[in-house]
Scaffold this active site. Structure first.
Site, short mmCIF file in Angstrom:
data_model
loop_
_atom_site.label_atom_id
_atom_site.label_comp_id
_atom_site.label_asym_id
_atom_site.label_seq_id
_atom_site.Cartn_x
_atom_site.Cartn_y
_atom_site.Cartn_z
N ASP A 119 -6.04 0.29 0.45
CA ASP A 119 -5.32 0.72 1.65
C ASP A 119 -4.87 2.17 1.56
O ASP A 119 -4.95 2.81 0.50
CB ASP A 119 -4.11 -0.20 1.91
N ASN B 101 6.37 -10.54 0.86
CA ASN B 101 6.12 -11.43 2.00
C ASN B 101 4.76 -12.13 1.88
O ASN B 101 4.31 -12.78 2.83
CB ASN B 101 6.18 -10.64 3.32
N HIS C 37 1.80 -10.59 1.35
CA HIS C 37 0.61 -9.82 1.76
C HIS C 37 -0.23 -9.46 0.54
O HIS C 37 0.28 -9.36 -0.58
CB HIS C 37 0.99 -8.56 2.57
N GLU D 235 -0.75 -8.32 6.35
CA GLU D 235 0.58 -8.88 6.52
C GLU D 235 0.48 -10.32 7.02
O GLU D 235 -0.59 -10.74 7.51
CB GLU D 235 1.37 -8.02 7.52
C1 F6R Z 1 -1.06 -1.63 -2.42
C2 F6R Z 1 -1.22 -3.04 -2.06
C3 F6R Z 1 -0.03 -3.89 -1.84
C4 F6R Z 1 0.81 -4.02 -3.12
C5 F6R Z 1 2.03 -4.92 -2.87
C6 F6R Z 1 2.92 -5.00 -4.10
O1 F6R Z 1 -2.32 -1.00 -2.56
O2 F6R Z 1 -2.32 -3.48 -1.90
O3 F6R Z 1 -0.43 -5.17 -1.41
O4 F6R Z 1 0.02 -4.55 -4.13
O5 F6R Z 1 2.77 -4.43 -1.79
O6 F6R Z 1 3.49 -3.76 -4.34
P1 F6R Z 1 4.20 -3.45 -5.74
O7 F6R Z 1 3.14 -3.48 -6.76
O8 F6R Z 1 4.78 -2.08 -5.57
O9 F6R Z 1 5.22 -4.52 -5.93
#
Ligand code: F6R
Length: 250
Positions: free
Chosen positions: A82, A145, A147, A152
């Site tokens: 992303d 959440n 995702h 999402e």
């Molecule tokens: C980012 C991504 C997100 C993160 C998720 C957890 O490229 O794909 O899905 O993996 O938001 O974020 P952290 O690792 O910061 O807890």
């Protein structure tokens, strides 16, 4: 709440380590072995990558293996999950910037072999990845959440790569990285279809704060309400957890 992973195969694929650093050693070794096997037969290795706090120990370990001469990345193409919408790639909080700082600038991957979804035509990313036969291995974190990437809640399992409005909870979780208050509220995400078409998925989660969502994602009936739950149906998802994130699994 104590939750049971839904089935025996899932249970077999859950690896609980003493720490994120120890898990990172095992995952980096797995990735470097796969890269070397592809090198031996002259094939490109297609590696999907996440950003955020979760993969940082793994990237440190991959850099270490590179510096020791244990792996080189010349036959690797990377595909990030992303990027924020309307962010300058020079912004250190862009995911382009994050990847350079945490991995790309420290290994021998040509930048033209690193790929990101683009806001101009997000679904072109799916076509590009499908045209090369899909990804070999993809690293995932999980949002509080549920995702994966920025799919999402509400994202269906066949969703394409697309522009998405970030959830209020995602904005709350990530706004710490934008102290000036300029966090984008939209992002371009790889869709669940391309994620689930990947040969091997590696979901990592560290710490108590991920315990509830990990337990729920492994025990609920897969649905768009909790996108990470779709990983239960994938034949080769490996879960790497520490004691904190595994603490609500029986
Ligand atoms: C980012 C991504 C997100 C993160 C998720 C957890 O490229 O794909 O899905 O993996 O938001 O974020 P952290 O690792 O910061 O807890």
């Amino acid at each position: 709440m104590i939750s049971e992973p839904a089935n025996a195969t899932l249970r077999k694929n859950i690896h609980v380590s003493d720490s994120a650093a120890k898990a990172a050693v095992a995952i980096a070794r797995k990735i470097s072995n796969a890269i070397k096997q592809h090198q031996l037969i002259g094939k490109t290795f297609r590696l999907g990558l996440a950003t955020g706090a979760t993969p940082v120990p793994l990237y440190k370990e991959l850099i270490k293996l590179y510096q020791q001469g244990d792996v080189n990345f010349k036959n690797v193409h990377t595909y990030n999950l992303d990027e924020y919408d309307e962010i300058s790639f020079d912004n250190p909080n862009s995911y382009h910037g994050f990847m350079r700082e945490n991995l790309f600038d420290h290994i021998n991957i040509p930048l033209e072999q690193t790929h990101f979804p683009s806001g101009d035509d997000p679904a072109a990313y799916d076509r590009e990845i499908a045209s090369v036969g899909g990804l070999d291995l993809l690293i995932l974190g999980i949002g509080s959440n549920g995702h994966i990437a920025f799919n999402e809640p509400g994202s269906e399992k066949d969703s394409p790569s697309r522009l998405i409005e970030l959830d209020a909870s995602t904005i709350a979780d990530n706004k710490q990285y934008f102290p000036d208050g300029d966090m984008p509220t939209r992002a371009i995400t790889m869709g669940l279809k391309t994620i689930l078409d990947t040969k091997t998925l590696v979901l990592m989660a560290w710490g108590d704060s991920k315990a509830s969502i990990i337990a729920e994602s492994l025990s609920c009936t897969p649905s768009a309400d909790l996108p990470a739950s779709f990983l239960q149906d994938h034949p080769n998802t490996l879960y790497f957890l520490d004691h904190g994130s595994a603490s609500k699994l029986s």
